[in-house]
Enzyme design. Sequence first.
Site, short mmCIF file in Angstrom:
data_model
loop_
_atom_site.label_atom_id
_atom_site.label_comp_id
_atom_site.label_asym_id
_atom_site.label_seq_id
_atom_site.Cartn_x
_atom_site.Cartn_y
_atom_site.Cartn_z
CE LYS A 1 -19.20 73.74 -70.99
NZ LYS A 1 -19.07 74.87 -71.87
NE ARG B 1 -35.20 72.29 -76.62
CZ ARG B 1 -34.41 71.28 -76.96
NH1 ARG B 1 -34.39 70.85 -78.21
NH2 ARG B 1 -33.63 70.69 -76.07
N PRO C 1 -38.99 77.26 -71.56
CG PRO C 1 -40.97 78.18 -72.32
CD PRO C 1 -40.24 76.89 -72.22
P1 NAP Z 1 -26.13 72.30 -72.56
O1 NAP Z 1 -25.80 72.57 -71.14
O2 NAP Z 1 -26.41 70.90 -72.98
O3 NAP Z 1 -27.37 73.23 -72.95
C1 NAP Z 1 -27.94 73.12 -74.21
C2 NAP Z 1 -28.83 74.32 -74.48
O4 NAP Z 1 -29.23 74.25 -75.85
C3 NAP Z 1 -30.12 74.35 -73.66
O5 NAP Z 1 -30.49 75.68 -73.43
C4 NAP Z 1 -31.10 73.66 -74.62
O6 NAP Z 1 -32.47 74.03 -74.40
C5 NAP Z 1 -30.66 74.23 -75.93
N1 NAP Z 1 -31.02 73.43 -77.10
C6 NAP Z 1 -30.56 72.21 -77.43
N2 NAP Z 1 -31.11 71.82 -78.60
C7 NAP Z 1 -31.92 72.83 -79.00
C8 NAP Z 1 -32.75 73.02 -80.16
N3 NAP Z 1 -32.85 72.09 -81.10
N4 NAP Z 1 -33.43 74.18 -80.28
C9 NAP Z 1 -33.30 75.14 -79.32
N5 NAP Z 1 -32.55 74.99 -78.22
C10 NAP Z 1 -31.85 73.86 -78.07
O7 NAP Z 1 -24.94 72.81 -73.51
P2 NAP Z 1 -23.90 73.98 -73.20
O8 NAP Z 1 -22.74 73.43 -72.47
O9 NAP Z 1 -24.64 75.12 -72.63
O10 NAP Z 1 -23.37 74.34 -74.68
C11 NAP Z 1 -24.20 75.04 -75.60
C12 NAP Z 1 -23.40 75.37 -76.88
O11 NAP Z 1 -22.38 76.31 -76.61
C13 NAP Z 1 -22.72 74.17 -77.49
O12 NAP Z 1 -22.87 74.23 -78.89
C14 NAP Z 1 -21.26 74.37 -77.13
O13 NAP Z 1 -20.37 73.78 -78.08
C15 NAP Z 1 -21.16 75.89 -77.17
N6 NAP Z 1 -20.05 76.35 -76.32
C16 NAP Z 1 -19.01 76.99 -76.94
C17 NAP Z 1 -17.97 77.46 -76.17
C18 NAP Z 1 -16.82 78.17 -76.82
O14 NAP Z 1 -15.77 78.29 -76.20
N7 NAP Z 1 -16.98 78.66 -78.01
C19 NAP Z 1 -17.96 77.28 -74.78
C20 NAP Z 1 -19.04 76.65 -74.21
C21 NAP Z 1 -20.08 76.18 -74.99
P3 NAP Z 1 -33.41 73.24 -73.34
O15 NAP Z 1 -33.05 73.79 -71.99
O16 NAP Z 1 -34.77 73.56 -73.79
O17 NAP Z 1 -33.05 71.77 -73.48
#
Ligand code: NAP
Length: 502
Positions: free
Chosen positions: A298, A384, A386
């Site tokens: 994203k 995670r 910070p």
């Molecule tokens: P992203 O850009 O890859 O970011 C991932 C985030 O998750 C980062 O803050 C990362 O922390 C954290 N993370 C990953 N593994 C972790 C763990 N084991 N423990 C703690 N923190 C962890 O992903 P994203 O696009 O933001 O998406 C995040 C989630 O939101 C996904 O599950 C996605 O499916 C969901 N989502 C849902 C919708 C909806 O319409 N419902 C829309 C958008 C997203 P670090 O920075 O420390 O790596």
Amino acid sequence: MAKICLCLTGKTLARNLEVLEKYRKYIDVAELRVDLLDPDERFLIRRFPEMAGIPVILTIRRDVDGGVFNSGEGSRVHLFSRGLAFAEADRRKNFAYMDLEEDLNVPSLEEAARTFSTRIIRSFHNIRGMESDIAGKIKSLVRAGDELPKVALAPQSIGDVLSIFQAAGETAGMDKILLGMGPFGLCTRILAERLGSYMTYTSAAGEWDSLPAAPGQLDPVQMAEFYRFRTITDATKIFAVTGYPLKVSDSPKIFNTVFALENADAVYLPIPSDNLAAFMSLADIIGLSGVSVTVPYKEEVLHHCAHKAAELEDIGACNTIVRFLHGWLGVNTDTKGFSESLLAFIKERSFKGKKITVIGAGGAARAVLWELHRQKARVLVLNRNPSRARDLAALYRFKWGGLDSQGSELMEKYSQIIVQATSAGMEGHETRDPLELYKFRGNEVVMDLIYRPEMTQFLSRAAAAGCRVINGRNMLLRQAQYQYKEFMGKELPDQILDRVVF
Ligand code: NAP
């Protein structure tokens, strides 16, 4: 129009006929996988085309090519001959095609095939990887004018998929079967018509005793009804969701259901990509009209947007790109999807003055925080890593912290609403809880953006403590409604969206 072939992988001819009957209206051709038949049944194959009543491919696949036949080339040639031996002049009683691998050279067999109007598919399979010159390989397979070359490869990356589409361009106008196996290859199967492939292969994977004949095959109903394979032409608008590993996405379900209900000439595919730049090149070759962008691209996708919606620079994350003028237009629909679903849940009109914790600092969290700032909420960001929370919080003068005891303590003052926006707990990682240290009091409203599983560990803990909880399903639907408007240039009525069943 590319044909749909059903690979028959049963142990008996009777069972194969049963499966064929079930899928008859969705398929044009059947492939009899003689290598998977019980030994006694192999003697009866000559009768099969007449029983099937549709064109049938005679295939005896060796183990090295992904089949199970390992009794030597002599017996294999003997079996092929049995399939043709008593063929009659009536073409409907003969095998319409016979699949011979490129290294099988038996002139008498080829001669017999021609005599009985059985078209030879001259095939090359690499079940472990790719071929350096795919177009060259396709051209080299054709020995006689009427032979149909088939190249089946196992792309290991989105770059490999790109080379399959490039080879299709280099061999445009040539009769051929071209496909990629495995998860990366799925789009080559659905877009067979765009690839100029003579047919696509499906299997009855859901049947209790059927194997998928090759990794990544869909069943005929998924191909014909869900992806509406037979309606895909050069004029069809193609949309996709990309991300990596992209194991979980309900967006294809939403969009393909809606497109079918509206009878729109459009299809929506999941295209996993391990490299965004290669995906963008593929998007150009395929001519994608729009893309939903998900984890982890994203933020990176912003570099590929020639045009951006005004708020996109501030948000720093984009979940939707649409082909526009000479480049891509980037938009974020997570913002409104998030706020509308959560506000409807708490029956309020705004987050103004609300004390809210957001867990996460990735693309989704960026959209959430931008929206909360716009609506004047008071926010704590925990992550995670910070330092990512700190950088993001600094944009809006929010508080920040890590996923530790200190972070949990800070939450005491920001826990009217808690928004879980990390990927921890998603399907495949269900046991993960991003903030085990936090003990819910029971009066918090808790939202987890994850929607598969329906209840994450985090959300279950909150519910058990008495909190009101909501997952990300409604957010997904609402953001998809905005995405639809960007993709199709018109509103998607609620009554149509409501008909999507999960
Ligand atoms: P992203 O850009 O890859 O970011 C991932 C985030 O998750 C980062 O803050 C990362 O922390 C954290 N993370 C990953 N593994 C972790 C763990 N084991 N423990 C703690 N923190 C962890 O992903 P994203 O696009 O933001 O998406 C995040 C989630 O939101 C996904 O599950 C996605 O499916 C969901 N989502 C849902 C919708 C909806 O319409 N419902 C829309 C958008 C997203 P670090 O920075 O420390 O790596």
